[in-house]
Write a protein that holds these residues in place. Structure first.
Motif, PDB file in Angstrom:
ATOM      1  N   SER A  82       0.850  -1.193   0.000  1.00  0.00           N
ATOM      2  CA  SER A  82       0.000   0.000   0.000  1.00  0.00           C
ATOM      3  C   SER A  82       0.882   1.239   0.000  1.00  0.00           C
ATOM      4  N   ILE A  83       0.352   2.319  -0.555  1.00  0.00           N
ATOM      5  CA  ILE A  83       1.071   3.590  -0.601  1.00  0.00           C
ATOM      6  C   ILE A  83       0.058   4.709  -0.357  1.00  0.00           C
ATOM      7  N   ALA A  84       0.405   5.639   0.518  1.00  0.00           N
ATOM      8  CA  ALA A  84      -0.543   6.679   0.927  1.00  0.00           C
ATOM      9  C   ALA A  84      -0.069   8.058   0.497  1.00  0.00           C
ATOM     10  N   PHE A  85      -0.987   8.804  -0.105  1.00  0.00           N
ATOM     11  CA  PHE A  85      -0.748  10.204  -0.442  1.00  0.00           C
ATOM     12  C   PHE A  85      -1.750  11.071   0.308  1.00  0.00           C
ATOM     13  N   LYS A  86      -1.229  12.032   1.055  1.00  0.00           N
ATOM     14  CA  LYS A  86      -2.100  13.049   1.639  1.00  0.00           C
ATOM     15  C   LYS A  86      -2.433  14.023   0.528  1.00  0.00           C
ATOM     16  N   ARG A  87      -3.714  14.299   0.325  1.00  0.00           N
ATOM     17  CA  ARG A  87      -4.094  15.010  -0.885  1.00  0.00           C
ATOM     18  C   ARG A  87      -5.004  16.196  -0.607  1.00  0.00           C
ATOM     19  N   GLU A  88      -5.041  17.074  -1.589  1.00  0.00           N
ATOM     20  CA  GLU A  88      -6.016  18.157  -1.630  1.00  0.00           C
ATOM     21  C   GLU A  88      -6.733  18.049  -2.968  1.00  0.00           C
ATOM     22  N   GLU A 101       1.023  14.538  -1.611  1.00  0.00           N
ATOM     23  CA  GLU A 101       2.378  14.319  -1.116  1.00  0.00           C
ATOM     24  C   GLU A 101       2.450  12.957  -0.442  1.00  0.00           C
ATOM     25  N   LEU A 102       3.498  12.198  -0.764  1.00  0.00           N
ATOM     26  CA  LEU A 102       3.671  10.894  -0.137  1.00  0.00           C
ATOM     27  C   LEU A 102       3.715  11.055   1.379  1.00  0.00           C
ATOM     28  N   ASP A 103       2.891  10.277   2.078  1.00  0.00           N
ATOM     29  CA  ASP A 103       2.802  10.389   3.533  1.00  0.00           C
ATOM     30  C   ASP A 103       2.408   9.025   4.092  1.00  0.00           C
ATOM     31  N   SER A 155       6.675   7.294  -7.646  1.00  0.00           N
ATOM     32  CA  SER A 155       7.261   6.950  -6.350  1.00  0.00           C
ATOM     33  C   SER A 155       7.820   5.533  -6.320  1.00  0.00           C
ATOM     34  N   GLY A 156       7.487   4.740  -7.352  1.00  0.00           N
ATOM     35  CA  GLY A 156       7.960   3.362  -7.396  1.00  0.00           C
ATOM     36  C   GLY A 156       6.892   2.324  -7.134  1.00  0.00           C
ATOM     37  N   PHE A 157       5.649   2.776  -6.939  1.00  0.00           N
ATOM     38  CA  PHE A 157       4.520   1.865  -6.720  1.00  0.00           C
ATOM     39  C   PHE A 157       3.839   1.666  -8.068  1.00  0.00           C
ATOM     40  N   MET A 158       4.191   0.582  -8.768  1.00  0.00           N
ATOM     41  CA  MET A 158       3.830   0.403 -10.175  1.00  0.00           C
ATOM     42  C   MET A 158       2.579  -0.459 -10.326  1.00  0.00           C
ATOM     43  N   SER A 174       8.499  -8.448  -5.612  1.00  0.00           N
ATOM     44  CA  SER A 174       8.078  -7.526  -4.567  1.00  0.00           C
ATOM     45  C   SER A 174       8.786  -6.191  -4.745  1.00  0.00           C
ATOM     46  N   PRO A 175       8.076  -5.068  -4.658  1.00  0.00           N
ATOM     47  CA  PRO A 175       8.681  -3.759  -4.921  1.00  0.00           C
ATOM     48  C   PRO A 175       9.710  -3.370  -3.874  1.00  0.00           C
ATOM     49  N   GLN A 176      10.623  -2.495  -4.294  1.00  0.00           N
ATOM     50  CA  GLN A 176      11.640  -1.997  -3.383  1.00  0.00           C
ATOM     51  C   GLN A 176      11.034  -0.947  -2.460  1.00  0.00           C
ATOM     52  N   GLN A 177      11.453  -0.990  -1.219  1.00  0.00           N
ATOM     53  CA  GLN A 177      11.036  -0.001  -0.237  1.00  0.00           C
ATOM     54  C   GLN A 177      12.282   0.746   0.243  1.00  0.00           C
ATOM     55  N   PRO A 178      12.191   1.973   0.719  1.00  0.00           N
ATOM     56  CA  PRO A 178      10.963   2.771   0.768  1.00  0.00           C
ATOM     57  C   PRO A 178      10.656   3.399  -0.586  1.00  0.00           C
ATOM     58  N   TYR A 179       9.425   3.856  -0.752  1.00  0.00           N
ATOM     59  CA  TYR A 179       9.047   4.532  -1.982  1.00  0.00           C
ATOM     60  C   TYR A 179       9.634   5.942  -2.004  1.00  0.00           C
ATOM     61  N   LYS A 180       9.888   6.440  -3.220  1.00  0.00           N
ATOM     62  CA  LYS A 180      10.490   7.762  -3.363  1.00  0.00           C
ATOM     63  C   LYS A 180       9.537   8.832  -2.829  1.00  0.00           C
ATOM     64  N   PRO A 181      10.002   9.688  -1.929  1.00  0.00           N
ATOM     65  CA  PRO A 181       9.140  10.770  -1.435  1.00  0.00           C
ATOM     66  C   PRO A 181       8.955  11.834  -2.510  1.00  0.00           C
ATOM     67  N   ILE A 182       7.724  12.109  -2.881  1.00  0.00           N
ATOM     68  CA  ILE A 182       7.461  13.120  -3.905  1.00  0.00           C
ATOM     69  C   ILE A 182       6.272  13.983  -3.511  1.00  0.00           C
ATOM     70  N   LYS A 183       6.233  15.152  -4.125  1.00  0.00           N
ATOM     71  CA  LYS A 183       5.050  15.999  -4.132  1.00  0.00           C
ATOM     72  C   LYS A 183       4.539  16.022  -5.569  1.00  0.00           C
ATOM     73  N   PHE A 184       3.238  15.998  -5.715  1.00  0.00           N
ATOM     74  CA  PHE A 184       2.605  15.925  -7.032  1.00  0.00           C
ATOM     75  C   PHE A 184       1.633  17.086  -7.164  1.00  0.00           C
ATOM     76  N   HIS A 185       1.691  17.771  -8.317  1.00  0.00           N
ATOM     77  CA  HIS A 185       0.770  18.878  -8.546  1.00  0.00           C
ATOM     78  C   HIS A 185       0.204  18.764  -9.953  1.00  0.00           C
ATOM     79  N   ARG A 186      -1.086  18.991 -10.073  1.00  0.00           N
ATOM     80  CA  ARG A 186      -1.743  18.888 -11.375  1.00  0.00           C
ATOM     81  C   ARG A 186      -2.123  20.276 -11.871  1.00  0.00           C
ATOM     82  N   PHE A 187      -1.526  20.661 -13.007  1.00  0.00           N
ATOM     83  CA  PHE A 187      -1.906  21.891 -13.692  1.00  0.00           C
ATOM     84  C   PHE A 187      -2.485  21.456 -15.039  1.00  0.00           C
ATOM     85  N   LEU A 188      -2.063  22.075 -16.149  1.00  0.00           N
ATOM     86  CA  LEU A 188      -2.441  21.553 -17.462  1.00  0.00           C
ATOM     87  C   LEU A 188      -1.783  20.199 -17.686  1.00  0.00           C
TER      88      LEU A 188
END
Length: 215
Positions: A82-88, A101-103, A155-158, A174-188
């Motif tokens: 499982s992989i969790a993103f705190k989102r807006e 953002e990965l959290d 982040s590596g969660f494929m 089995s995927p490699q841990q930990p997943y890459k910490p990233i922030k994601f933003h959607r524009f165009l």
């Protein structure tokens, strides 16, 4: 799970209101992107929302004291992750995540995995929840790829790739841990930040970012 009721069952709706009071959420049983979701504050607004919503579903309003999360869960014979993103979400016209953002909060990822196990989900699902004052509380389960599937891959969660391999009967490592910490933003176009500023990814939009090495 928060109290809920079939929107066509007045007795069940009254039971929800007795437990939680207003506000409550009215939404279609089947939808996406928070379309036709209403937060209602009184009986008049509730009656109007029920009338205007196809196959209505009533749910107690959950505080977002600890934020809202989109959790990707993948389960197969070889592993479960499982992989969790705190989102807006977009404040005006979309239920899609416009910032995330990965959290990897343990109580969030563990709760989402318990949900997946309890319903016997296999493959990729999306669990949306809020971290309330009383702990994680389920908003909904989507048995499909969510709008953050690209951010998860960055982040590596494929899970999209794993789903294809699983459907073809190919063993998945089995995927490699930990997943890459990233922030994601959607524009165009979607952009990510690995810690040194936002950038586009060439594997998402090669015609725009052909000079970016994001492998």
């Amino acid at each position: 799970m928060s109290p809920w009721a079939d929107g066509n069952d007045r007795e069940a709706i009254e039971q929800v209101l007795q437990q939680t009071g207003y506000p409550v959420i009215v939404k279609p049983r089947r939808s996406s992107g928070s379309r036709s979701v209403s937060k209602v504050e009184d009986q008049v607004s509730l009656d109007k929302a029920l009338k205007n919503t196809h196959e209505p579903f009533v749910q107690a309003y959950l505080d977002d004291n600890g934020g809202e999360y989109s959790v990707g869960v993948f389960r197969c014979d070889e592993f479960e992750e499982s992989i969790a993103f705190k989102r807006e979400i977009h404040p005006i016209n979309s239920g899609c995540s416009w910032f995330a953002e990965l959290d990897q909060v343990p109580e969030v990822t563990q709760y989402a995995m318990q949900v997946a196990r309890s319903i016997g989900a296999m493959g990729s699902i999306n669990v949306q929840l809020r971290l309330t004052r009383e702990g994680p509380r389920l908003l909904e389960v989507n048995p499909r790829f969510s709008s953050l599937v690209a951010a998860r891959a960055a982040s590596g969660f494929m899970d999209a790739e794993w789903s294809i391999l699983n459907a073809l009967g190919i063993n998945i490592s089995s995927p490699q841990q930990p997943y890459k910490p990233i922030k994601f933003h959607r524009f165009l176009h979607e952009v990510v930040d690995y810690g040194d500023g936002y950038m586009g990814l060439s594997r998402w939009s090669p015609h725009l970012y052909s000079n970016v090495n994001d492998e």
